[in-house]
Write a protein that holds these residues in place. Structure first.
Motif, PDB file in Angstrom:
ATOM      1  N   ASP A 120       0.800  -1.226   0.000  1.00 29.98           N
ATOM      2  CA  ASP A 120       0.000   0.000   0.000  1.00 29.98           C
ATOM      3  C   ASP A 120       0.838   1.283   0.000  1.00 29.98           C
ATOM      4  N   THR A 121       2.140   1.171   0.279  1.00 34.15           N
ATOM      5  CA  THR A 121       2.979   2.374   0.213  1.00 34.15           C
ATOM      6  C   THR A 121       3.226   2.783  -1.235  1.00 34.15           C
ATOM      7  N   GLU A 122       2.934   1.905  -2.168  1.00 33.72           N
ATOM      8  CA  GLU A 122       3.194   2.220  -3.581  1.00 33.72           C
ATOM      9  C   GLU A 122       1.918   2.418  -4.391  1.00 33.72           C
ATOM     10  N   ASN A 123       0.828   2.617  -3.685  1.00 39.49           N
ATOM     11  CA  ASN A 123      -0.393   2.999  -4.386  1.00 39.49           C
ATOM     12  C   ASN A 123      -0.204   4.386  -4.984  1.00 39.49           C
ATOM     13  N   GLN A 124      -0.960   4.649  -6.053  1.00 34.35           N
ATOM     14  CA  GLN A 124      -0.705   5.873  -6.803  1.00 34.35           C
ATOM     15  C   GLN A 124      -1.851   6.871  -6.608  1.00 34.35           C
ATOM     16  N   VAL A 125      -1.523   8.046  -6.101  1.00 35.87           N
ATOM     17  CA  VAL A 125      -2.539   9.080  -5.965  1.00 35.87           C
ATOM     18  C   VAL A 125      -2.784   9.674  -7.345  1.00 35.87           C
ATOM     19  N   ILE A 126      -4.031   9.612  -7.795  1.00 28.78           N
ATOM     20  CA  ILE A 126      -4.267  10.110  -9.152  1.00 28.78           C
ATOM     21  C   ILE A 126      -5.105  11.377  -9.172  1.00 28.78           C
ATOM     22  N   GLN A 127      -5.663  11.753  -8.018  1.00 33.15           N
ATOM     23  CA  GLN A 127      -6.481  12.966  -8.024  1.00 33.15           C
ATOM     24  C   GLN A 127      -6.704  13.441  -6.607  1.00 33.15           C
ATOM     25  N   GLU A 128      -6.808  14.768  -6.439  1.00 27.71           N
ATOM     26  CA  GLU A 128      -7.173  15.314  -5.140  1.00 27.71           C
ATOM     27  C   GLU A 128      -8.297  16.299  -5.340  1.00 27.71           C
ATOM     28  N   TRP A 129      -9.173  16.369  -4.368  1.00 26.03           N
ATOM     29  CA  TRP A 129     -10.289  17.299  -4.469  1.00 26.03           C
ATOM     30  C   TRP A 129     -10.499  17.993  -3.138  1.00 26.03           C
ATOM     31  N   GLY A 130     -10.837  19.278  -3.193  1.00 28.66           N
ATOM     32  CA  GLY A 130     -11.315  20.001  -2.020  1.00 28.66           C
ATOM     33  C   GLY A 130     -10.217  20.614  -1.182  1.00 28.66           C
ATOM     34  N   GLU A 131     -10.679  21.505  -0.339  1.00 27.23           N
ATOM     35  CA  GLU A 131      -9.762  22.200   0.552  1.00 27.23           C
ATOM     36  C   GLU A 131      -9.702  21.437   1.863  1.00 27.23           C
ATOM     37  N   LYS A 334      -9.043  -4.179 -10.817  1.00 24.05           N
ATOM     38  CA  LYS A 334      -8.600  -2.798 -10.634  1.00 24.05           C
ATOM     39  C   LYS A 334      -9.420  -2.190  -9.513  1.00 24.05           C
ATOM     40  N   LYS A 335      -8.757  -1.358  -8.700  1.00 21.00           N
ATOM     41  CA  LYS A 335      -9.484  -0.799  -7.560  1.00 21.00           C
ATOM     42  C   LYS A 335      -9.042   0.621  -7.254  1.00 21.00           C
ATOM     43  N   TYR A 336     -10.029   1.487  -7.082  1.00 20.51           N
ATOM     44  CA  TYR A 336      -9.757   2.825  -6.579  1.00 20.51           C
ATOM     45  C   TYR A 336     -10.142   2.882  -5.116  1.00 20.51           C
ATOM     46  N   ASP A 337      -9.317   3.536  -4.310  1.00 14.36           N
ATOM     47  CA  ASP A 337      -9.739   3.891  -2.961  1.00 14.36           C
ATOM     48  C   ASP A 337      -9.958   5.390  -2.931  1.00 14.36           C
ATOM     49  N   LEU A 338     -11.036   5.821  -2.265  1.00 13.68           N
ATOM     50  CA  LEU A 338     -11.217   7.242  -1.993  1.00 13.68           C
ATOM     51  C   LEU A 338     -10.850   7.452  -0.534  1.00 13.68           C
ATOM     52  N   GLU A 339      -9.882   8.319  -0.316  1.00 14.31           N
ATOM     53  CA  GLU A 339      -9.428   8.576   1.037  1.00 14.31           C
ATOM     54  C   GLU A 339      -9.857   9.969   1.444  1.00 14.31           C
ATOM     55  N   GLY A 340     -10.639  10.046   2.515  1.00 12.58           N
ATOM     56  CA  GLY A 340     -11.134  11.331   2.992  1.00 12.58           C
ATOM     57  C   GLY A 340     -10.109  12.006   3.907  1.00 12.58           C
ATOM     58  N   TRP A 341     -10.223  13.314   3.938  1.00  6.92           N
ATOM     59  CA  TRP A 341      -9.303  14.087   4.787  1.00  6.92           C
ATOM     60  C   TRP A 341      -9.832  14.125   6.214  1.00  6.92           C
ATOM     61  N   PHE A 342      -8.974  13.698   7.150  1.00 10.85           N
ATOM     62  CA  PHE A 342      -9.319  13.710   8.576  1.00 10.85           C
ATOM     63  C   PHE A 342      -8.449  14.769   9.261  1.00 10.85           C
ATOM     64  N   PRO A 343      -9.003  15.976   9.466  1.00 10.17           N
ATOM     65  CA  PRO A 343      -8.198  17.115   9.930  1.00 10.17           C
ATOM     66  C   PRO A 343      -7.491  16.887  11.269  1.00 10.17           C
ATOM     67  N   ARG A 344      -8.168  16.267  12.216  1.00  6.00           N
ATOM     68  CA  ARG A 344      -7.522  16.112  13.517  1.00  6.00           C
ATOM     69  C   ARG A 344      -6.303  15.204  13.427  1.00  6.00           C
ATOM     70  N   GLN A 345      -6.441  14.160  12.601  1.00  4.45           N
ATOM     71  CA  GLN A 345      -5.311  13.235  12.432  1.00  4.45           C
ATOM     72  C   GLN A 345      -4.309  13.769  11.420  1.00  4.45           C
ATOM     73  N   GLY A 346      -4.763  14.760  10.632  1.00  2.00           N
ATOM     74  CA  GLY A 346      -3.871  15.355   9.641  1.00  2.00           C
ATOM     75  C   GLY A 346      -3.500  14.391   8.534  1.00  2.00           C
ATOM     76  N   LYS A 347      -4.421  13.472   8.225  1.00  2.00           N
ATOM     77  CA  LYS A 347      -4.099  12.580   7.109  1.00  2.00           C
ATOM     78  C   LYS A 347      -5.347  12.087   6.386  1.00  2.00           C
ATOM     79  N   TYR A 348      -5.093  11.524   5.214  1.00  2.00           N
ATOM     80  CA  TYR A 348      -6.163  10.907   4.452  1.00  2.00           C
ATOM     81  C   TYR A 348      -6.358   9.474   4.919  1.00  2.00           C
ATOM     82  N   ARG A 349      -7.632   9.089   5.038  1.00  2.00           N
ATOM     83  CA  ARG A 349      -7.897   7.690   5.414  1.00  2.00           C
ATOM     84  C   ARG A 349      -9.037   7.144   4.565  1.00  2.00           C
ATOM     85  N   GLU A 350      -9.006   5.817   4.363  1.00  2.00           N
ATOM     86  CA  GLU A 350      -9.915   5.199   3.412  1.00  2.00           C
ATOM     87  C   GLU A 350     -11.382   5.344   3.819  1.00  2.00           C
TER      88      GLU A 350
END
Length: 431
Positions: A120-131, A334-350
């Motif tokens: 999972d460290t080599e998954n590819q981010v292909i798009q970002e959305w939102g502030e 083939k699989k896409y994961d959408l990772e949401g932004w979790f502000p308190r943790q400061g990271k994206y999570r599935e």
RNA sequence: GCUGAGGUAGCCUAGUCCGGUAAGGCGCUGGCCUUGAGAGCCAGUGGCGCAAGCCACGGGAGUUCAAAUCUCCCCCUCAGCGCCA
């Protein structure tokens, strides 16, 4: 399950594809399958020869007897056949069983657009959305936050059911339902048919939809019954058409599942923090599609777009990840994961997992395409994607919309489902 | 849970009592005929195999030269009864 005809006719292509998963046991299994398949066909041939002889002798015997002729010689040969046949049939059955095991254990063929990588460290981010929002500086971890406001109880859930369970209470329950209703309404509006599936499945259909290892690692089994609690509504919905021939003219079939999901996941990652993020029981609205083979890439994008739109309407920033070859499960091509932004943790999570299973799942389930009562050999494709899963999505909402003055500001799209209120005002409990 | 009836090809059904290797219909495909994707007629229509052929009657075991058919065990479905939100 892979198409055995393809494996026979182009083994090198299949082998090369499997190699991209960077999982050597698969290659060993593939090599064994080629050998066992040959052995099986040979054994089948040999047993067939004996059976043919048996049929002939039996017929001659019957005729000789009718004619009143001497049957001694025929009888002697007939008597010698069953023993030979028993041995050959045992070999045949052994090879056949092993062949099936190996075939069921082999993963789907990867789509060419899946990035090559080891985990999972080599998954590819292909798009970002939102502030990316920021959380109040003093926002506690959501588990504490919920408990301190009487919206959740993890201590008593642990006492009564064990770690990974929860009580949700008060307005959080309404928020949970609001999120699900929004997701379902969006899908219905897009032409999906809502489905409440069985929450338990028998072993036979379950083997058709998932990795056999899941029976050990993921699923809860009902004591004394041939029944498993579903891990997602994807499973009973995929099995909806098990063994059937689908009318090509009716495709694509778009279904929106709603169900609780039950998972042991002892083989998963490390223990997560206390709370409602990673749990043994959750609620999910799921997109599922049966379609013609040529349509699945397009529909895969459609499902992803639907899930993205949901997060966009909530106003939660996210990124889209193309899951790499080493991190894909056995079923998806083939699989896409959408990772949401979790502000308190400061990271994206599935938050969302969106898969194109091509013909793999449908072939395991024995589903074919045909036209007006005529069975065909073409196998349809299946796809699935989360629309939303709760309570995980609630954690995202809390981290994104908790205010400094003790409220949860509701995204506008949720307000109609919450009696029109603009926010959830949190009760304060005595310490 | 109890009692009964069932499980045969894509679908519907016959055969089971009395063992001899799955009949028929619908649908579908092709052909003939036709103004015709209609009617009628003919042929084909499960899996494996290059083929001869083998396999397939819910699953398994047994009896037999031979099992859809006889024996035993199991699974599933439906109906009625019981229980039940």
């Amino acid at each position: 399950m892979l198409d055995i005809d393809l494996i026979r006719s182009d083994p090198e292509r299949v082998r090369a594809n499997i190699a991209r998963r960077r999982n050597d046991p698969y290659l060993a299994r593939f090599a064994e399958l080629l050998a066992v398949d040959r052995d099986w066909r040979k054994a089948q041939q040999e047993a067939g020869d004996i059976r043919r002889r048996r049929n002939t002798v039996s017929k001659e015997f019957s005729e000789a007897k009718k004619a009143g002729a001497d049957t001694t010689a025929l009888r002697r040969e007939a008597d010698s056949l069953p023993a030979q046949l028993t041995e050959l049939e045992a070999r045949e059955a052994l090879f056949e069983q092993r062949r099936r095991e190996l075939l069921m254990g082999l993963p789907n063929l990867l789509d060419d657009s899946v990035p090559y990588g080891k985990d999972d460290t080599e998954n590819q981010v292909i798009q970002e959305w939102g502030e990316k929002r920021t959380a109040p500086a003093d926002l506690p971890p959501h588990g504490e936050y919920l408990e301190s406001h009487g919206l959740g109880d993890f201590e008593r859930a642990r006492r009564n059911s064990g770690a990974g369970f929860y009580y949700l209470m008060g307005p959080l329950v309404q928020l949970d339902m609001a999120v699900q209703r929004l997701a379902m309404d969006m899908l219905v509006q897009k032409g999906f048919t809502p489905v409440i599936p069985p929450y338990m499945l028998r072993r036979a259909p379950y083997e058709g939809v998932t990795d056999l290892a899941d029976f050990e690692n993921v699923m809860y089994r009902i004591e004394g019954e041939d029944l498993y609690l579903i891990a997602t509504s994807e499973h009973p919905i995929a099995a909806l058409h098990m063994g059937e021939i689908l009318d090509e003219d009716r495709l694509p079939i778009r279904l929106a599942g709603i169900s609780p999901c039950f998972r042991k996941e002892i083989g998963g990652h490390g223990v997560d923090q206390k709370g409602a993020f990673r749990v043994h029981q959750f609620q999910k609205i799921e997109q599922f599609v049966f379609c013609a083979p040529e349509d699945s890439p397009k529909i895969h994008e459609e499902l992803r777009t639907n899930a993205e739109e949901f997060l966009q309407r909530l106003g939660i920033a996210y990124r889209v990840v193309n899951v790499c070859t080493g991190d894909l499960g056995i079923v998806a091509a083939k699989k896409y994961d959408l990772e949401g932004w979790f502000p308190r943790q400061g990271k994206y999570r599935e938050l969302v997992s969106c898969s194109n299973c091509t013909d793999y799942q449908a072939r395991r389930l024995g589903i074919r395409l045909g036209k007006r009562g005529k069975p065909g050999k073409v196998v349809p494709h299946t796809l699935n994607s989360t629309m939303v899963a709760t309570p995980r999505a609630l954690v995202a909402i809390i981290e994104n919309f908790a205010t400094t003055d003790g409220r949860i500001a509701l995204p506008e799209v949720l307000r109609p489902y919450m009696g029109g209120v603009r926010d959830i005002t949190l009760p304060t409990l005595a310490p």
